[in-house]
Design an enzyme around this catalytic site. Structure first.
Site, short mmCIF file in Angstrom:
data_model
loop_
_atom_site.label_atom_id
_atom_site.label_comp_id
_atom_site.label_asym_id
_atom_site.label_seq_id
_atom_site.Cartn_x
_atom_site.Cartn_y
_atom_site.Cartn_z
N LYS A 106 0.70 -0.51 -0.35
CA LYS A 106 0.45 -0.03 0.12
C LYS A 106 0.67 1.47 0.31
O LYS A 106 1.68 1.41 0.26
CB LYS A 106 -0.87 0.37 0.96
CG LYS A 106 -2.31 -1.10 0.91
CD LYS A 106 -3.16 -0.82 2.02
CE LYS A 106 -4.28 -1.34 1.82
NZ LYS A 106 -4.29 -2.53 1.64
N ASP A 140 -1.42 -2.59 -4.20
CA ASP A 140 -3.27 -1.84 -3.90
C ASP A 140 -3.55 -0.69 -4.01
O ASP A 140 -2.38 -0.28 -4.26
CB ASP A 140 -2.66 -2.27 -2.30
CG ASP A 140 -2.88 -4.09 -1.87
OD1 ASP A 140 -3.33 -4.80 -2.27
OD2 ASP A 140 -2.07 -4.48 -0.59
N GLN A 169 -10.41 -1.23 -8.90
CA GLN A 169 -11.23 -1.64 -8.05
C GLN A 169 -12.45 -1.17 -8.42
O GLN A 169 -12.45 -0.41 -9.84
CB GLN A 169 -11.51 -0.60 -6.93
CG GLN A 169 -9.91 -0.73 -6.36
CD GLN A 169 -10.01 -0.20 -5.02
OE1 GLN A 169 -10.37 -1.12 -3.96
NE2 GLN A 169 -9.86 1.11 -4.88
N ARG A 190 -4.43 -6.77 -11.25
CA ARG A 190 -5.64 -7.74 -9.75
C ARG A 190 -6.88 -6.89 -10.08
O ARG A 190 -7.22 -5.24 -9.51
CB ARG A 190 -4.59 -7.79 -8.63
CG ARG A 190 -6.07 -8.29 -7.09
CD ARG A 190 -5.50 -8.33 -6.10
NE ARG A 190 -3.91 -8.96 -5.74
CZ ARG A 190 -3.52 -8.09 -4.43
NH1 ARG A 190 -3.98 -7.15 -3.62
NH2 ARG A 190 -2.18 -8.79 -4.65
N LYS A 193 -13.74 -6.26 -6.46
CA LYS A 193 -15.18 -5.30 -6.54
C LYS A 193 -14.56 -4.17 -6.15
O LYS A 193 -15.47 -3.29 -6.54
CB LYS A 193 -16.08 -5.98 -5.70
CG LYS A 193 -16.69 -6.85 -6.94
CD LYS A 193 -17.89 -7.66 -6.32
CE LYS A 193 -18.42 -8.44 -7.54
NZ LYS A 193 -19.52 -9.48 -7.10
N GLY A 194 -13.56 -3.63 -4.73
CA GLY A 194 -13.55 -3.05 -4.27
C GLY A 194 -14.13 -2.44 -2.77
O GLY A 194 -14.96 -3.44 -2.57
N ALA A 195 -13.57 -1.82 -1.78
CA ALA A 195 -13.54 -2.42 -0.62
C ALA A 195 -13.49 -0.67 0.24
O ALA A 195 -13.54 -1.07 1.64
CB ALA A 195 -13.21 -3.02 0.54
N HIS A 233 -14.74 -13.85 -4.72
CA HIS A 233 -15.04 -15.07 -4.19
C HIS A 233 -16.44 -15.73 -4.99
O HIS A 233 -17.27 -16.62 -3.90
CB HIS A 233 -15.15 -14.67 -2.45
CG HIS A 233 -13.92 -14.30 -1.57
ND1 HIS A 233 -13.51 -12.59 -1.22
CD2 HIS A 233 -12.53 -15.06 -1.73
CE1 HIS A 233 -12.57 -12.99 -1.42
NE2 HIS A 233 -11.49 -14.51 -1.09
N ARG A 294 -12.74 -3.91 7.06
CA ARG A 294 -13.11 -3.86 5.99
C ARG A 294 -14.56 -4.99 6.06
O ARG A 294 -15.02 -5.52 4.71
CB ARG A 294 -12.99 -3.21 4.92
CG ARG A 294 -12.26 -2.35 4.72
CD ARG A 294 -11.46 -1.44 3.50
NE ARG A 294 -9.75 -1.98 3.74
CZ ARG A 294 -8.81 -1.66 4.47
NH1 ARG A 294 -9.51 0.30 5.00
NH2 ARG A 294 -7.74 -1.72 4.33
#
Length: 314
Positions: A106, A140, A169, A190, A193-195, A233, A294
């Site tokens: 990050k 990230d 994302q 990568r 969806k995003g968090a 997932h 998260r």
């Protein structure tokens, strides 16, 4: 499958992820640990390495994240770099395939909020060590306010480290265009969806819109010339990735699935048994609070498990 956007408590939980007062309270509750242990490989490097070795022995790949973000102190950013260098040194002694080991960075933990050049140089130091050790690196994604800075740093680093990966994302409205721009040769994207809690001006708000965006972005990446990393997932997204891989003629060596540590372990193993590459995102470190919140926000089941743990301990 229940997604993060179906959780009515999501906005409150994501706001709580940035609350130092709530962090101080929750981290003192012993019952918190029972759920944290599901998602975090431990607070120390030895604990993370033990988790990594278990995953590698099962045929899975790993991406290890030393937890921390929004660093405002140069010495703290330097300590994060040192932690990654120590981890990479440990990795250098493991005899694995060239792609099995990865670290995730990050940039905000490396000083991005202090000075862009500081984050760039800290990331360059880690990338140099990782390249010498045969370890991959992926940068990230964080909240949308950092996206332009992050992608500009990634582009600059890729001039010297062309296999550097990054995260996009799907819930951001801009991401399909970013996928087009970043799906060239040797790119590693990568797609998740995003968090984070993002405004409607920059991000899709409904689960259906996010899933539709994910599918559009995934198609761009599968049709591109890079290496897609399918971070989901969601059974629908996994099935779609299989279909797109078949239709675009991709072999198992030309893309991978990614899942979080402690989530859908049987599905991870099923995909490995089906000769698919599966990388597990393994977070560790003392700064686990934001990551933990998260994960609670993503699925109501996680929150219910936590609530039951608190009640039972009382």
């Amino acid at each position: 499958m229940t997604t993060l956007l179906n959780n009515p408590l999501r906005p409150a939980l994501l706001a709580a992820a940035r609350s130092s007062k709530l962090q101080a309270g929750l981290t003192r509750i012993r019952a918190t640990r029972s759920l944290v242990d599901r998602f975090v490989a431990g607070e120390s490097e030895p604990a993370a390495v033990a988790a990594v070795d278990t995953l590698l022995s099962s045929g899975r790949f790993v991406s290890v994240d030393y937890l921390g973000e929004d660093t405002t102190d140069r010495s703290q950013a330097a300590a994060t770099v040192d932690s990654y260098l120590s981890l990479i040194q440990r990795f250098s002694t493991r005899k694995t395939s060239g792609r099995a080991l990865e670290v995730s960075l990050k940039l905000s933990a490396l000083g991005q909020g202090i000075d862009r050049s500081l984050a760039l140089e800290n990331a360059r130091t880690i990338c140099t060590a990782a390249e010498a050790a045969g370890v991959w690196v992926t940068v990230d994604a964080e909240d949308h306010t950092t996206t332009d800075s992050t992608l500009s740093i990634v582009r600059e680093l890729r001039a010297d480290f062309p296999d550097l990966g990054t995260v996009l994302q799907a819930y951001l409205r801009r991401t399909e265009a970013d996928c087009v721009a970043l799906s060239g040769p040797r790119s590693r994207i990568r797609l998740c969806k995003g968090a984070y809690n993002e405004p409607s001006s920059v991000a899709f708000q409904s689960a259906r819109e996010v899933s539709d965006s994910y599918l559009r972005c995934l198609q761009v990446l599968m049709e591109g010339s890079g290496y897609p990393m399918v971070a989901s997932h969601d059974p629908d997204m996994i099935e779609a990735a299989e279909r797109l891989a078949t239709s675009t003629g991709r072999s198992s060596d030309e893309f991978e699935f990614q899942m979080l540590y402690g989530i859908r372990d049987p599905e991870q193993r099923r995909l490995v048994d089906a000769d698919r590459h599966v990388r597990v995102y393994v977070p560790y470190g003392e700064q686990w609070y934001g990551y933990f919140m998260r994960r609670l926000a993503e699925r109501p089941a996680n929150l219910m498990f936590f609530a039951r743990s608190l009640i039972s301990r009382r």
